[in-house]
Design a protein around this motif. Structure first.
Motif, PDB file in Angstrom:
ATOM      1  N   PRO A  11     -22.587 -18.488 -16.961  1.00  0.00           N
ATOM      2  CA  PRO A  11     -23.199 -18.056 -15.690  1.00  0.00           C
ATOM      3  C   PRO A  11     -23.937 -16.731 -15.870  1.00  0.00           C
ATOM      4  O   PRO A  11     -23.417 -15.795 -16.493  1.00  0.00           O
ATOM      5  N   ASN A  12     -25.131 -16.674 -15.350  1.00  0.00           N
ATOM      6  CA  ASN A  12     -25.966 -15.483 -15.509  1.00  0.00           C
ATOM      7  C   ASN A  12     -25.546 -14.417 -14.494  1.00  0.00           C
ATOM      8  O   ASN A  12     -26.244 -14.146 -13.510  1.00  0.00           O
ATOM      9  N   VAL A  13     -24.388 -13.813 -14.748  1.00  0.00           N
ATOM     10  CA  VAL A  13     -23.848 -12.798 -13.844  1.00  0.00           C
ATOM     11  C   VAL A  13     -24.769 -11.580 -13.741  1.00  0.00           C
ATOM     12  O   VAL A  13     -24.999 -11.078 -12.631  1.00  0.00           O
ATOM     13  N   PRO A  14     -25.327 -11.063 -14.861  1.00  0.00           N
ATOM     14  CA  PRO A  14     -26.210  -9.893 -14.739  1.00  0.00           C
ATOM     15  C   PRO A  14     -27.403 -10.139 -13.827  1.00  0.00           C
ATOM     16  O   PRO A  14     -27.787  -9.248 -13.055  1.00  0.00           O
TER      17      PRO A  14
ATOM     18  N   PRO B 122     -36.690  -9.578 -14.263  1.00  0.00           N
ATOM     19  CA  PRO B 122     -37.191 -10.509 -15.287  1.00  0.00           C
ATOM     20  C   PRO B 122     -36.372 -10.488 -16.579  1.00  0.00           C
ATOM     21  O   PRO B 122     -36.201 -11.531 -17.217  1.00  0.00           O
ATOM     22  N   PHE B 123     -35.868  -9.317 -16.964  1.00  0.00           N
ATOM     23  CA  PHE B 123     -35.097  -9.223 -18.199  1.00  0.00           C
ATOM     24  C   PHE B 123     -33.744  -9.925 -18.067  1.00  0.00           C
ATOM     25  O   PHE B 123     -33.294 -10.611 -18.986  1.00  0.00           O
ATOM     26  N   THR B 124     -33.100  -9.761 -16.922  1.00  0.00           N
ATOM     27  CA  THR B 124     -31.801 -10.422 -16.733  1.00  0.00           C
ATOM     28  C   THR B 124     -31.963 -11.923 -16.525  1.00  0.00           C
ATOM     29  O   THR B 124     -31.065 -12.698 -16.873  1.00  0.00           O
ATOM     30  N   SER B 125     -33.104 -12.368 -15.961  1.00  0.00           N
ATOM     31  CA  SER B 125     -33.321 -13.806 -15.790  1.00  0.00           C
ATOM     32  C   SER B 125     -33.459 -14.506 -17.128  1.00  0.00           C
ATOM     33  O   SER B 125     -33.190 -15.707 -17.239  1.00  0.00           O
ATOM     34  N   ALA B 126     -33.879 -13.766 -18.176  1.00  0.00           N
ATOM     35  CA  ALA B 126     -34.007 -14.365 -19.512  1.00  0.00           C
ATOM     36  C   ALA B 126     -32.657 -14.775 -20.084  1.00  0.00           C
ATOM     37  O   ALA B 126     -32.589 -15.611 -20.996  1.00  0.00           O
ATOM     38  N   LEU B 127     -31.562 -14.228 -19.542  1.00  0.00           N
ATOM     39  CA  LEU B 127     -30.220 -14.578 -20.029  1.00  0.00           C
ATOM     40  C   LEU B 127     -29.785 -15.960 -19.554  1.00  0.00           C
ATOM     41  O   LEU B 127     -28.700 -16.421 -19.918  1.00  0.00           O
ATOM     42  N   ALA B 128     -30.619 -16.632 -18.751  1.00  0.00           N
ATOM     43  CA  ALA B 128     -30.277 -17.963 -18.268  1.00  0.00           C
ATOM     44  C   ALA B 128     -30.197 -18.980 -19.396  1.00  0.00           C
ATOM     45  O   ALA B 128     -29.625 -20.070 -19.219  1.00  0.00           O
ATOM     46  N   VAL B 129     -30.764 -18.661 -20.564  1.00  0.00           N
ATOM     47  CA  VAL B 129     -30.719 -19.594 -21.692  1.00  0.00           C
ATOM     48  C   VAL B 129     -29.322 -19.686 -22.293  1.00  0.00           C
ATOM     49  O   VAL B 129     -29.009 -20.632 -23.023  1.00  0.00           O
TER      50      VAL B 129
END
Length: 241
Positions: free
Chosen positions: A170-173, A159-166
């Motif tokens: 590209p959301n590599v993490p 969930p924490f790495t999915s927040a970087l989608a903003v």
């Protein structure tokens, strides 16, 4: 399915564990994977497949994992075929660097799939087969502990790495953590499978093979016992070279 495991010491307590590639099994697995990809290509199809059967939760979890694994494989193929110097190509290079840091024991345990019902262990003649069995049992027990812990840790971080989608990148993490979750899950299941294969639990494993026989309609009468010191366990055999 039968798998051949090659075991040999490298230096002191460091051993090498390899599963040799069965070309026939690889082809059948590839064709099966292609079939699954064609029948389950979207989240809607996945939901229909899960909701339309009365299978246990663990089997439905396997279907979900396979679905996202196919998605990741297609995305990885797209990165691999990207033009040189592009952003996707650079992401692929970063991915290769990260993959190079994955431990060989994890790769070995992931190769022990749920379809394996018996193994043939090949080892040097200088080794005692009981020592080989203990080392296999040790890596399997260690794998169940380590990969269960890292699996839960990877799920927690998703969930924490999915927040970087903003971010406009590209959301590599997130995708890396998603891959690590999948990898630890497969290594955990491989560890549990290997532990059942090489442990002294004839009643437990007999129930597993009987269940698999009932599901697939196949028999295992062609399995021969080669390890005469281990009666009652026809799913593991040892061959010295």
């Amino acid at each position: 399915m039968r798998a051949r495991l090659v075991v040999f010491p490298i230096k002191q307590r460091n051993w090498c564990f390899i599963r040799s590639i069965d070309r026939q099994a690889s082809k059948s697995s590839s064709s099966s994977s292609t079939t699954n990809t064609n029948t389950t290509t979207s989240l809607k199809d996945l939901w229909k497949k899960i909701s339309s059967n009365d299978k246990p939760i663990t089997q439905n979890a396997e279907v979900v994992v396979d679905f996202f694994a196919n998605k990741m494989n297609r995305a990885w193929t797209g990165l691999e075929n990207a033009p040189q110097g592009s952003v996707k190509n650079k992401i692929h290079s970063v991915g290769l660097f990260l993959l190079s840091r994955v431990k060989p024991s994890e790769i070995f345990l992931k190769s022990i799939s749920k379809d394996i019902t018996n193994v043939e262990v090949t080892y040097p003649t200088s080794l005692d087969p009981r020592l080989v069995r203990r080392r296999l049992r040790h890596i399997a027990m260690r794998g169940t502990v380590i990969h269960r812990k890292y699996f839960y840790g990877s799920v927690t971080l998703l969930p924490f790495t999915s927040a970087l989608a903003v971010l406009p990148l590209p959301n590599v993490p997130f995708f890396w953590m998603l891959f690590r979750t999948y990898s630890h899950w497969r290594a955990l299941k491989g560890s549990e499978r290997l532990l059942r294969l090489v442990s002294n639990c004839p009643q437990d494993w007999k129930s597993v093979t009987t269940k698999k026989k009932n599901e697939e309609g196949a028999t295992h009468s062609d399995i021969h016992l080669k390890d005469h010191k281990s009666p009652g366990r026809p799913w593991v055999s040892f061959t010295a070279l």
